[in-house]
Design an enzyme around this catalytic site. Structure first.
Site, PDB file in Angstrom:
ATOM      1  N   MET A  96       0.806  -1.216   0.000  1.00 20.55           N
ATOM      2  CA  MET A  96       0.000   0.000   0.000  1.00 20.55           C
ATOM      3  C   MET A  96       0.849   1.279   0.000  1.00 20.55           C
ATOM      4  O   MET A  96       0.433   2.310   0.493  1.00 20.55           O
ATOM      5  CB  MET A  96      -0.969  -0.008   1.195  1.00 20.55           C
ATOM      6  CG  MET A  96      -1.873  -1.229   1.233  1.00 20.55           C
ATOM      7  SD  MET A  96      -2.787  -1.562  -0.303  1.00 20.55           S
ATOM      8  CE  MET A  96      -4.247  -0.573  -0.028  1.00 20.55           C
ATOM      9  N   LEU A  99       5.036   3.930  -5.176  1.00 24.51           N
ATOM     10  CA  LEU A  99       6.440   3.885  -5.590  1.00 24.51           C
ATOM     11  C   LEU A  99       6.729   5.064  -6.520  1.00 24.51           C
ATOM     12  O   LEU A  99       5.832   5.541  -7.222  1.00 24.51           O
ATOM     13  CB  LEU A  99       6.714   2.562  -6.310  1.00 24.51           C
ATOM     14  CG  LEU A  99       6.537   1.319  -5.426  1.00 24.51           C
ATOM     15  CD1 LEU A  99       6.323   0.063  -6.273  1.00 24.51           C
ATOM     16  CD2 LEU A  99       7.731   1.140  -4.494  1.00 24.51           C
ATOM     17  N   ASN A 113       0.737  -6.172 -10.135  1.00 20.77           N
ATOM     18  CA  ASN A 113      -0.048  -5.846  -8.942  1.00 20.77           C
ATOM     19  C   ASN A 113      -1.403  -6.529  -9.056  1.00 20.77           C
ATOM     20  O   ASN A 113      -1.880  -6.785 -10.158  1.00 20.77           O
ATOM     21  CB  ASN A 113      -0.251  -4.318  -8.878  1.00 20.77           C
ATOM     22  CG  ASN A 113      -1.063  -3.892  -7.676  1.00 20.77           C
ATOM     23  OD1 ASN A 113      -0.816  -4.342  -6.553  1.00 20.77           O
ATOM     24  ND2 ASN A 113      -2.060  -3.040  -7.879  1.00 20.77           N
ATOM     25  N   HIS A 115      -5.379  -5.886  -7.912  1.00 13.25           N
ATOM     26  CA  HIS A 115      -6.273  -4.833  -7.426  1.00 13.25           C
ATOM     27  C   HIS A 115      -7.670  -5.428  -7.258  1.00 13.25           C
ATOM     28  O   HIS A 115      -8.147  -6.151  -8.142  1.00 13.25           O
ATOM     29  CB  HIS A 115      -6.296  -3.678  -8.436  1.00 13.25           C
ATOM     30  CG  HIS A 115      -7.128  -2.535  -7.968  1.00 13.25           C
ATOM     31  ND1 HIS A 115      -6.707  -1.655  -6.992  1.00 13.25           N
ATOM     32  CD2 HIS A 115      -8.396  -2.155  -8.294  1.00 13.25           C
ATOM     33  CE1 HIS A 115      -7.660  -0.770  -6.759  1.00 13.25           C
ATOM     34  NE2 HIS A 115      -8.693  -1.055  -7.536  1.00 13.25           N
ATOM     35  N   GLU A 180      -9.018 -13.797  -5.952  1.00 13.55           N
ATOM     36  CA  GLU A 180      -7.647 -13.248  -5.975  1.00 13.55           C
ATOM     37  C   GLU A 180      -6.640 -14.385  -5.777  1.00 13.55           C
ATOM     38  O   GLU A 180      -5.609 -14.444  -6.447  1.00 13.55           O
ATOM     39  CB  GLU A 180      -7.458 -12.195  -4.878  1.00 13.55           C
ATOM     40  CG  GLU A 180      -8.260 -10.927  -5.095  1.00 13.55           C
ATOM     41  CD  GLU A 180      -7.867  -9.813  -4.133  1.00 13.55           C
ATOM     42  OE1 GLU A 180      -6.672  -9.616  -3.878  1.00 13.55           O
ATOM     43  OE2 GLU A 180      -8.788  -9.125  -3.634  1.00 13.55           O
TER      44      GLU A 180
HETATM   45  C1  GAR Z   1      -6.051  -7.600  -1.480  1.00 10.08           C
HETATM   46  O1  GAR Z   1      -7.455  -7.608  -1.562  1.00 10.08           O
HETATM   47  C2  GAR Z   1      -5.460  -6.817  -2.631  1.00 10.08           C
HETATM   48  O2  GAR Z   1      -6.189  -6.950  -3.825  1.00 10.08           O
HETATM   49  C3  GAR Z   1      -5.553  -5.406  -2.114  1.00 10.08           C
HETATM   50  O3  GAR Z   1      -5.206  -5.505  -0.767  1.00 10.08           O
HETATM   51  C4  GAR Z   1      -5.587  -6.785  -0.269  1.00 10.08           C
HETATM   52  C5  GAR Z   1      -4.378  -7.404   0.379  1.00 10.08           C
HETATM   53  O4  GAR Z   1      -4.725  -8.581   1.050  1.00 10.08           O
HETATM   54  N1  GAR Z   1      -4.680  -4.536  -2.825  1.00 10.08           N
HETATM   55  C6  GAR Z   1      -4.935  -3.264  -3.054  1.00 10.08           C
HETATM   56  O5  GAR Z   1      -5.940  -2.704  -2.659  1.00 10.08           O
HETATM   57  C7  GAR Z   1      -3.863  -2.541  -3.845  1.00 10.08           C
HETATM   58  N2  GAR Z   1      -4.337  -1.291  -4.286  1.00 10.08           N
HETATM   59  P1  GAR Z   1      -3.625  -9.631   1.449  1.00 10.08           P
HETATM   60  O6  GAR Z   1      -2.551  -8.870   2.227  1.00 10.08           O
HETATM   61  O7  GAR Z   1      -4.355 -10.600   2.340  1.00 10.08           O
HETATM   62  O8  GAR Z   1      -3.087 -10.247   0.200  1.00 10.08           O
END
Ligand code: GAR
Length: 219
Positions: A96, A99, A113, A115, A180
């Site tokens: 988060m 960069l 990445n 999302h 995911e």
């Molecule tokens: C995930 O849902 C990912 O898609 C999101 O953060 C979560 C991380 O979960 N990413 C973003 O929002 C990036 N902009 P995790 O640490 O359990 O993988």
């Protein structure tokens, strides 16, 4: 018999619990998986994912962004760790921290990445709340190459889920995260195995990857 291509050396960057990281580490245990997870880095020393990575036997280090006076110096520290480990591909998994453009450009075509939305819808944060607010019937997640503009890079793969009556952000995000965990290992395999490459701002798939429908997972 031909020798298999060497596995791509991958670093996963996290900021939190690291559930996507775990799914990638597990997938990469398969002998024929084209990538090897050799390093996990977090910008937050308290990220729960760091211990999960160590428990899986992967070297995991925190580089606390608060210890650096600016983004460029934090990114330089990141780069030094990546160089020392001979990293070829960066996988952002709930990382988060924004960069610098210079860092992103140095890794063009070699950093991806995930999302939690069907991009280009709902860039940024609170994607599940915003999907519910917009009344969409389909939601999901996207794996994309990273470019300087946030959540705007060429799309590698997407998975869709239905939005069901009575959903709230928690039930919807629980449905998305299951996808995911399927999508990210599949997308990394595609890239590390050269089934998908970045070509002039678009993702080009080999015929074999296209035939396998590798870029789409659904409902
Ligand atoms: C995930 O849902 C990912 O898609 C999101 O953060 C979560 C991380 O979960 N990413 C973003 O929002 C990036 N902009 P995790 O640490 O359990 O993988």
């Amino acid at each position: 018999m031909s020798t298999p291509a060497p596995k791509k050396r991958v670093a996963i960057l996290i900021s939190g619990r690291g559930s996507n990281m775990v799914s990638l580490i597990e997938a990469a245990r398969a002998p024929d998986y084209p990538a090897e997870i050799v390093l996990v880095l977090s910008n937050r020393p308290d990220a729960a994912g760091l211990d999960r990575a160590r428990a899986a036997g992967i070297p995991a280090r925190a580089i606390d962004h608060k210890a650096f006076p600016d983004r460029a110096r934090f990114d330089a520290a990141l780069q030094a760790e990546l160089d020392a480990a001979g990293i070829e591909l960066i996988v952002l998994a709930g990382f988060m921290r924004i960069l610098t453009d210079a860092f992103v450009e140095a890794w063009t075509g070699r950093m991806i990445n995930i999302h939690p939305s069907l991009l280009p819808l709902f860039k940024g944060t609170h994607t599940h709340e915003r999907a519910l607010g917009a009344g969409v019937r389909l939601h999901g997640c996207t794996v994309h190459y990273v470019v300087p503009e946030l959540d705007a890079g060429p799309i590698v793969a997407q998975a869709a889920v239905p939005v069901l009556p009575g959903d709230d952000a928690d039930t919807l995000s629980a449905r998305v995260i299951v996808q995911e965990h399927r999508l990210y290992p599949a997308a990394l395999a595609l890239i590390a195995g050269d089934g998908a490459v970045l070509d002039g701002g678009r993702v080009r798939f080999t015929e074999q990857a296209r035939d396998a429908g590798a870029a789409i997972l659904s409902l």
